[in-house]
Write a protein that holds these residues in place. Sequence first.
Motif, short mmCIF file in Angstrom:
data_model
loop_
_atom_site.label_atom_id
_atom_site.label_comp_id
_atom_site.label_asym_id
_atom_site.label_seq_id
_atom_site.Cartn_x
_atom_site.Cartn_y
_atom_site.Cartn_z
N UNK A 142 0.85 -1.19 0.00
CA UNK A 142 0.00 0.00 0.00
C UNK A 142 0.88 1.24 0.00
N UNK A 143 0.63 2.15 -0.91
CA UNK A 143 1.38 3.39 -0.96
C UNK A 143 2.67 3.27 -1.75
N UNK A 144 3.44 4.34 -1.73
CA UNK A 144 4.67 4.40 -2.51
C UNK A 144 5.77 3.56 -1.88
N UNK A 145 6.51 2.83 -2.70
CA UNK A 145 7.65 2.06 -2.21
C UNK A 145 8.79 3.00 -1.86
N UNK A 146 9.49 2.69 -0.76
CA UNK A 146 10.58 3.53 -0.28
C UNK A 146 11.89 2.75 -0.27
N UNK A 147 12.99 3.47 -0.41
CA UNK A 147 14.31 2.87 -0.32
C UNK A 147 14.60 2.56 1.14
N UNK A 148 15.15 1.38 1.45
CA UNK A 148 15.45 1.05 2.85
C UNK A 148 16.37 2.09 3.48
N UNK A 149 15.98 2.65 4.62
CA UNK A 149 16.81 3.67 5.27
C UNK A 149 17.98 3.06 6.05
N UNK A 150 19.01 3.86 6.34
CA UNK A 150 19.23 5.22 5.88
C UNK A 150 19.67 5.23 4.43
N UNK A 151 19.40 6.32 3.74
CA UNK A 151 19.63 6.40 2.30
C UNK A 151 20.91 7.18 2.02
N UNK A 167 9.37 0.51 4.49
CA UNK A 167 9.58 0.32 3.06
C UNK A 167 8.44 0.83 2.20
N UNK A 168 7.45 1.45 2.81
CA UNK A 168 6.36 2.03 2.02
C UNK A 168 5.75 3.20 2.78
N UNK A 169 5.15 4.11 2.02
CA UNK A 169 4.48 5.27 2.60
C UNK A 169 3.05 5.29 2.11
N UNK A 170 2.10 4.86 2.95
CA UNK A 170 0.70 4.80 2.52
C UNK A 170 0.10 6.16 2.22
N UNK A 171 0.75 7.25 2.65
CA UNK A 171 0.24 8.59 2.40
C UNK A 171 0.55 9.07 0.99
N UNK A 172 1.49 8.40 0.33
CA UNK A 172 1.84 8.77 -1.03
C UNK A 172 1.23 7.78 -2.01
N UNK A 173 0.95 8.26 -3.20
CA UNK A 173 0.32 7.41 -4.21
C UNK A 173 1.30 6.35 -4.69
N UNK A 174 0.83 5.14 -4.79
CA UNK A 174 1.68 4.04 -5.22
C UNK A 174 1.84 4.05 -6.73
N UNK A 175 3.04 3.68 -7.19
CA UNK A 175 3.31 3.62 -8.62
C UNK A 175 2.57 2.44 -9.23
N UNK A 176 2.15 2.60 -10.47
CA UNK A 176 1.36 1.55 -11.13
C UNK A 176 2.11 0.88 -12.28
N UNK A 177 3.34 1.33 -12.55
CA UNK A 177 4.13 0.70 -13.61
C UNK A 177 5.51 0.39 -13.07
N UNK A 178 6.18 -0.55 -13.72
CA UNK A 178 7.51 -0.95 -13.26
C UNK A 178 8.40 -1.20 -14.47
N UNK A 179 9.67 -1.48 -14.19
CA UNK A 179 10.64 -1.69 -15.28
C UNK A 179 11.11 -3.13 -15.38
N UNK A 180 10.29 -4.07 -14.88
CA UNK A 180 10.70 -5.48 -14.96
C UNK A 180 10.79 -5.94 -16.41
N UNK A 181 9.74 -5.67 -17.17
CA UNK A 181 9.70 -6.15 -18.55
C UNK A 181 10.09 -5.08 -19.57
#
Length: 349
Positions: free
Chosen positions: A202-211, A263-277
């Motif tokens: 849920x929400x935007x994925x975050x980079x594991x802290x500290x960054x 690892x996620x911020x539910x207050x921010x909109x989650x991304x709907x596309x990725x670069x896997x393919x």
Amino acid sequence: MKPLSEQVVLITGASSGIGLATARAAARRGAAVVLVARTEAALSSIVEGIQAGGARAAYAVADVGVLAEVEAAAGLAVERFGRIDTWVNCAGVAIYAKLVDTPAHEHERLIETNYFGAVHGALNGVRHLRDRGGALITVGSIASDFPSPIMGAYAASKHAAKAYIESLRIEINAERLPISVTLIKPSGTNTPIAEHAANHQDGEALIPPPVYDPDLVAEAILDAAEKPRLDVTVGGVGRLQALAATHFPGLYARFGGAVAPLLSDPKRQKTTSDNLDAARAEARERSLHESGRTFSLYAPISRGPLVPVVAGLAVTLGLALLVSRKSASSGDAKTPTTLPKPRVQQKKR
């Protein structure tokens, strides 16, 4: 190892993040750079910018998960600049999901890029470096040293890449090939990887802290291009996490899940596309929403001249303690216990 200004450096995953930061930094120091990634539009604009600054640069469009495409990229580098002196494996993708919720096709695609991408790069790197010598550098992750909730598939791929590179190093040394094999293990780094990840949280994925800032990782990579290194960890906090997981596995298994909410911020909109393919066309070194530490004390220490000596002493001491303990336990098992002689009381006359 040649000075960087005399080198031809090939970098995979060079259209964004650490790979892009490394390519630009190498070009500024006079190296000829060959950028490899899946997005021609991004690569073309990046190379134009590097060339406009007076540096030598070229690009090759390739998916590192496809061996033939990596071979073609290497051939283009040799055709353009005559050789390859340093090969940098830097391509990577991520998934944010519990392992039981990770779609199989996404998991397989991640392994193709993160593990087989490193394998394909290493095979081609060795082929081109074995005669003239040079550096084979693979950007892994501190996640290769400990397990991770939510990013379990990513951690598994980095564990596998680490084992492959370290095993390959042993074989290269056994053959006495003039190739330096380095594994770079960044802690959480301020790149677009989380924005480009397949996100099932849920929400935007975050980079594991500290960054940390990607320039710190680029500096470690370019240092390894000139001076042989075994492995370099960027980010002291990440190293502490690895030590905690190694020495207190029970506690880590029980309480490691506490990092999942980070690892996620539910207050921010989650991304709907990725670069896997399919690759993203954004040629950015850094995340749009994160900020990274620009200083890490541990990275320069970990690649300092005394590290091999200290590591060697630690291994020697550990082996000595192990042998002494085995000898002691063996002696205790084989030597019968000596009973005290009975005291004979003298009768008084």
